[in-house]
Design a protein around this motif. Structure first.
Motif, PDB file in Angstrom:
ATOM      1  N   ARG A 193       0.858  -1.188   0.000  1.00  0.00           N
ATOM      2  CA  ARG A 193       0.000   0.000   0.000  1.00  0.00           C
ATOM      3  C   ARG A 193       0.896   1.241   0.000  1.00  0.00           C
ATOM      4  NH1 ARG A 193      -2.453  -2.781   4.424  1.00  0.00           N
ATOM      5  NH2 ARG A 193      -4.112  -4.079   3.622  1.00  0.00           N
ATOM      6  N   PRO A 194       1.039   1.897  -1.135  1.00  0.00           N
ATOM      7  CA  PRO A 194       1.901   3.088  -1.182  1.00  0.00           C
ATOM      8  C   PRO A 194       1.386   4.190  -0.258  1.00  0.00           C
ATOM      9  CG  PRO A 194       1.307   2.374  -3.394  1.00  0.00           C
ATOM     10  CD  PRO A 194       0.504   1.566  -2.443  1.00  0.00           C
ATOM     11  N   LYS A 195       2.317   4.854   0.398  1.00  0.00           N
ATOM     12  CA  LYS A 195       1.977   5.925   1.333  1.00  0.00           C
ATOM     13  C   LYS A 195       2.097   7.293   0.675  1.00  0.00           C
ATOM     14  CE  LYS A 195       3.308   7.670   5.881  1.00  0.00           C
ATOM     15  NZ  LYS A 195       4.238   7.529   6.997  1.00  0.00           N
ATOM     16  N   PHE A 196       3.013   7.435  -0.284  1.00  0.00           N
ATOM     17  CA  PHE A 196       3.307   8.734  -0.880  1.00  0.00           C
ATOM     18  C   PHE A 196       2.821   8.805  -2.322  1.00  0.00           C
ATOM     19  CE2 PHE A 196       6.936   7.934   2.092  1.00  0.00           C
ATOM     20  CZ  PHE A 196       6.486   8.779   3.086  1.00  0.00           C
ATOM     21  N   LYS A 197       2.694  10.067  -2.825  1.00  0.00           N
ATOM     22  CA  LYS A 197       2.319  10.298  -4.217  1.00  0.00           C
ATOM     23  C   LYS A 197       3.465  11.031  -4.910  1.00  0.00           C
ATOM     24  CE  LYS A 197      -2.552  10.462  -3.210  1.00  0.00           C
ATOM     25  NZ  LYS A 197      -3.764  11.264  -3.118  1.00  0.00           N
ATOM     26  N   TYR A 198       3.549  10.865  -6.221  1.00  0.00           N
ATOM     27  CA  TYR A 198       4.679  11.415  -6.978  1.00  0.00           C
ATOM     28  C   TYR A 198       4.573  12.922  -7.228  1.00  0.00           C
ATOM     29  CZ  TYR A 198       6.402   6.725  -7.796  1.00  0.00           C
ATOM     30  OH  TYR A 198       6.914   5.472  -7.617  1.00  0.00           O
ATOM     31  N   ASP A 199       3.394  13.468  -7.265  1.00  0.00           N
ATOM     32  CA  ASP A 199       3.234  14.882  -7.638  1.00  0.00           C
ATOM     33  C   ASP A 199       3.092  15.810  -6.441  1.00  0.00           C
ATOM     34  OD1 ASP A 199       0.858  13.746  -6.952  1.00  0.00           O
ATOM     35  OD2 ASP A 199      -0.328  14.762  -8.487  1.00  0.00           O
ATOM     36  N   VAL A 200       3.425  15.375  -5.249  1.00  0.00           N
ATOM     37  CA  VAL A 200       3.259  16.159  -4.031  1.00  0.00           C
ATOM     38  C   VAL A 200       4.630  16.471  -3.437  1.00  0.00           C
ATOM     39  CG1 VAL A 200       2.233  16.156  -1.721  1.00  0.00           C
ATOM     40  CG2 VAL A 200       1.068  14.999  -3.598  1.00  0.00           C
ATOM     41  N   LEU A 201       4.761  17.673  -2.835  1.00  0.00           N
ATOM     42  CA  LEU A 201       5.999  18.025  -2.130  1.00  0.00           C
ATOM     43  C   LEU A 201       5.913  17.546  -0.682  1.00  0.00           C
ATOM     44  CD1 LEU A 201       6.799  21.652  -3.318  1.00  0.00           C
ATOM     45  CD2 LEU A 201       8.101  19.601  -3.788  1.00  0.00           C
ATOM     46  N   TYR A 202       7.039  17.034  -0.183  1.00  0.00           N
ATOM     47  CA  TYR A 202       7.093  16.515   1.185  1.00  0.00           C
ATOM     48  C   TYR A 202       8.185  17.234   1.978  1.00  0.00           C
ATOM     49  CZ  TYR A 202       4.148  12.757  -0.496  1.00  0.00           C
ATOM     50  OH  TYR A 202       3.110  12.045  -1.022  1.00  0.00           O
ATOM     51  N   GLU A 203       7.975  17.324   3.274  1.00  0.00           N
ATOM     52  CA  GLU A 203       8.972  17.894   4.173  1.00  0.00           C
ATOM     53  C   GLU A 203       9.875  16.750   4.618  1.00  0.00           C
ATOM     54  OE1 GLU A 203       9.214  20.035   8.516  1.00  0.00           O
ATOM     55  OE2 GLU A 203       7.330  20.119   7.407  1.00  0.00           O
ATOM     56  N   LEU A 204      11.171  16.914   4.414  1.00  0.00           N
ATOM     57  CA  LEU A 204      12.133  15.850   4.695  1.00  0.00           C
ATOM     58  C   LEU A 204      13.002  16.244   5.885  1.00  0.00           C
ATOM     59  CD1 LEU A 204      13.344  15.408   1.010  1.00  0.00           C
ATOM     60  CD2 LEU A 204      11.455  14.228   2.114  1.00  0.00           C
ATOM     61  N   ASP A 205      13.058  15.385   6.879  1.00  0.00           N
ATOM     62  CA  ASP A 205      13.944  15.607   8.029  1.00  0.00           C
ATOM     63  C   ASP A 205      15.231  14.823   7.813  1.00  0.00           C
ATOM     64  OD1 ASP A 205      12.281  17.288   9.369  1.00  0.00           O
ATOM     65  OD2 ASP A 205      11.373  15.738  10.625  1.00  0.00           O
ATOM     66  N   LEU A 206      16.202  15.476   7.201  1.00  0.00           N
ATOM     67  CA  LEU A 206      17.485  14.820   6.936  1.00  0.00           C
ATOM     68  C   LEU A 206      18.359  14.894   8.178  1.00  0.00           C
ATOM     69  CD1 LEU A 206      18.245  16.317   3.434  1.00  0.00           C
ATOM     70  CD2 LEU A 206      17.441  14.040   3.941  1.00  0.00           C
ATOM     71  N   PRO A 207      18.962  13.798   8.609  1.00  0.00           N
ATOM     72  CA  PRO A 207      19.821  13.836   9.791  1.00  0.00           C
ATOM     73  C   PRO A 207      21.086  14.674   9.575  1.00  0.00           C
ATOM     74  CG  PRO A 207      19.797  11.645   8.809  1.00  0.00           C
ATOM     75  CD  PRO A 207      18.817  12.464   8.059  1.00  0.00           C
TER      76      PRO A 207
END
Length: 154
Positions: free
Chosen positions: A86-100
């Motif tokens: 079950r995919p959680k994300f979509k390809y055409d949406v911007l996401y906030e990424l918490d990079l370490p």
């Protein structure tokens, strides 16, 4: 009765796989065998029955067998295996990424999603973190829990 001495069996001319026994070697327990391609090797008496073909003939045979089959695309095979149910994300949406590695969070688009992780292309980031993101070639792999939707649905 006289005791008879065991004679060495003459194997010249015997065929084992692609090999033909040509002559005895210097050692009493070894023979020189010639492959159908012309290569010669020394074989011990105990291992004669294991003879099949030399490495070059085996490689040619392996390549000939593979020419008839279509090549497997291991990359897509692996991607299908790793794709989530079950995919959680979509390809055409911007996401906030918490990079370490970064001080501030970045924005990115989904490149590929796996079972527990996803890879993103960083679209926007703070000027402080620009060098870190450039070292990563603007591509990052993150656990799904470290990614947040910028426009959550209410």
């Amino acid at each position: 009765m006289e005791a008879t001495k065991n004679k060495k069996r003459d194997r010249t001319g015997e065929i084992y796989g692609d090999y033909t026994i040509v002559r005895p070697a210097e050692n009493d327990r070894e023979w020189i065998a010639r492959c159908s391609c012309g290569r010669e090797r020394i074989v011990k008496n105990d291992n004669i029955w294991k003879l099949k073909r030399c490495k070059s003939c085996a490689a040619k045979l392996r390549i000939a067998k593979q020419k008839g089959r279509p090549k497997k695309d291991k990359f897509t095979e692996m991607q299908n295996w790793m794709r989530p149910k079950r995919p959680k994300f979509k390809y055409d949406v911007l996401y906030e990424l918490d990079l370490p590695q970064c001080v501030y969070s970045c924005e990115g688009k989904l490149v590929n999603e796996y079972r527990n992780t996803a890879s993103f292309e960083v679209v926007e980031c703070n000027s402080i973190d620009e060098k870190v993101v450039a070292k990563l070639n603007r591509r990052v792999n993150l656990k799904k829990k470290d990614v947040y939707d910028l426009c959550p649905k209410n």
